[in-house]
Design an enzyme around this catalytic site. Structure first.
Site, PDB file in Angstrom:
ATOM      1  CB  SER A 141      -0.894   0.011   1.252  1.00 13.41           C
ATOM      2  OG  SER A 141      -1.565   1.249   1.407  1.00 13.41           O
ATOM      3  CE1 TYR A 155      -4.090  -2.084   5.318  1.00 15.77           C
ATOM      4  CE2 TYR A 155      -3.401   0.157   4.794  1.00 15.77           C
ATOM      5  CZ  TYR A 155      -3.823  -1.093   4.387  1.00 15.77           C
ATOM      6  OH  TYR A 155      -3.982  -1.368   3.048  1.00 15.77           O
TER       7      TYR A 155
END
Length: 246
Positions: A141, A155
Site C-alpha cells: 500500500s 495498518y
C-alpha cells in the site's frame, strides 16, 4: 513474453483488486486458481470467466491457515501441472487511533496482511524453486511507504512489513524467481469498509469517495509486471490516484 497460459493463483479473489485482477488476467489468457472465503462470490467469478472462454478454478481458503494455502497450490499443480505466479492480495484495513487499543483488530491485520503473505510465499516457493522459475507478487500500500496516521499506524506497520519481506525475498531467490510489490493508493474496493471505529470509518469513507480509482488500475499494474521478459523483475510499483495527496 505474454500472460497467455501462465498459471496464476490469486488470494482475496472474491472482490476488489483480486476480482478485477482475475478478470483482467483471464482476458489475457492466464489460467487461474482463485481463492477466498466467500464461495458464492468465487463461483460467480469463475462462471463469468468461463462464459468468456477463460480458464479458472476456485478453492475456499482462509489465508491465516498455512495448510489451506498449500492445498490451493496443490490444486494449481493438479489442474494445470505448474504454478507460475502467486498474487498475495488478501488484506484488511482497520483504521482507529492507537489509543483505542483495539488489539483484536491489530491481531487480525497482522494475521491476514503479514502472515497471510508469508503463508502464500511458503506454499508457492518450494514449487518455484523446483521449477527454477516463478513470480511472487505481494500487495502492499502507499501506507507501506508513508505512515498513515493518526488511525492507520498498525495498518501501515503491516504494509511496511510486506515491502520488507518482498525485498528480502527478492534478494534471496532473485536469480530464478521474480518478486514484485505493488503499493496502491486509494482504490475502490471493500478494503475501505474494514474500520469499526465510527469516526475513522467516516473519514475513510470520505477519503475514498474523493480519491479512489477503479480496481482495474491495479490489475493493469499486476499484468505489466507479469508480462515482462523472464530476465526483467519489476521490483516495486507505487500507484496513486492523481488527486491523492497522501
Amino acid at each position: 513474453m505474454t500472460i497467455a497460459n501462465k498459471v496464476v493463483l490469486i488470494t482475496g479473489a472474491s472482490s476488489g483488486l483480486g476480482e478485477s485482477t482475475a478478470e483482467h488476467l483471464a482476458a489475457k489468457g492466464a489460467k487461474l486458481v482463485l481463492v477466498a472465503r466467500r464461495e458464492d462470490r468465487l463461483q460467480q467469478l469463475v462462471a463469468r470467466i468461463h462464459a468468456t472462454g477463460g480458464e479458472a478454478v476456485y478453492q475456499l481458503v482462509d489465508v491465516t491457515q498455512a495448510e489451506q494455502l498449500r492445498q490451493a497450490v496443490q490444486l494449481a499443480l493438479t489442474t494445470y501441472g505448474r504454478l507460475d505466479v502467486i498474487v498475495n492480495n488478501a488484506g484488511v484495513m482497520a483504521i482507529a487511533p492507537m489509543s483505542e487499543v483495539r488489539t483484536d483488530e491489530w491481531d487480525r491485520m497482522i494475521d491476514i496482511n503479514i502472515k497471510g503473505v508469508l503463508y502464500g510465499i511458503a506454499a508457492a516457493l518450494p514449487v518455484f524453486q523446483q521449477q527454477q522459475s516463478g513470480h511472487v507478487i505481494n500487495i502492499s500500500s502507499v501506507a507501506g511507504t508513508k505512515v498513515f496516521s493518526p488511525g492507520g499506524t498498525v495498518y501501515s506497520g503491516t504494509k511496511f512489513a510486506v515491502r520488507a519481506i518482498s525485498e528480502g525475498l527478492r534478494h534471496e531467490v532473485g536469480g530464478t524467481i521474480r518478486t514484485t510489490v505493488i503499493s496502491p493508493g486509494a482504490v475502490d474496493s471493500e478494503l475501505k469498509h474494514g474500520s469499526a471505529h465510527a469516526a475513522s470509518a467516516e473519514f475513510v469513507e470520505s477519503f475514498y469517495k474523493q480519491n479512489a480509482i477503479p480496481a482495474s488500475s491495479v490489475a493493469r499494474a499486476i499484468a505489466y509486471a507479469i508480462e515482462q521478459p523472464a530476465d526483467v523483475d519489476i521490483s516495486e510499483v507505487v500507484l496513486r490516484p492523481t488527486v491523492q495527496e497522501f
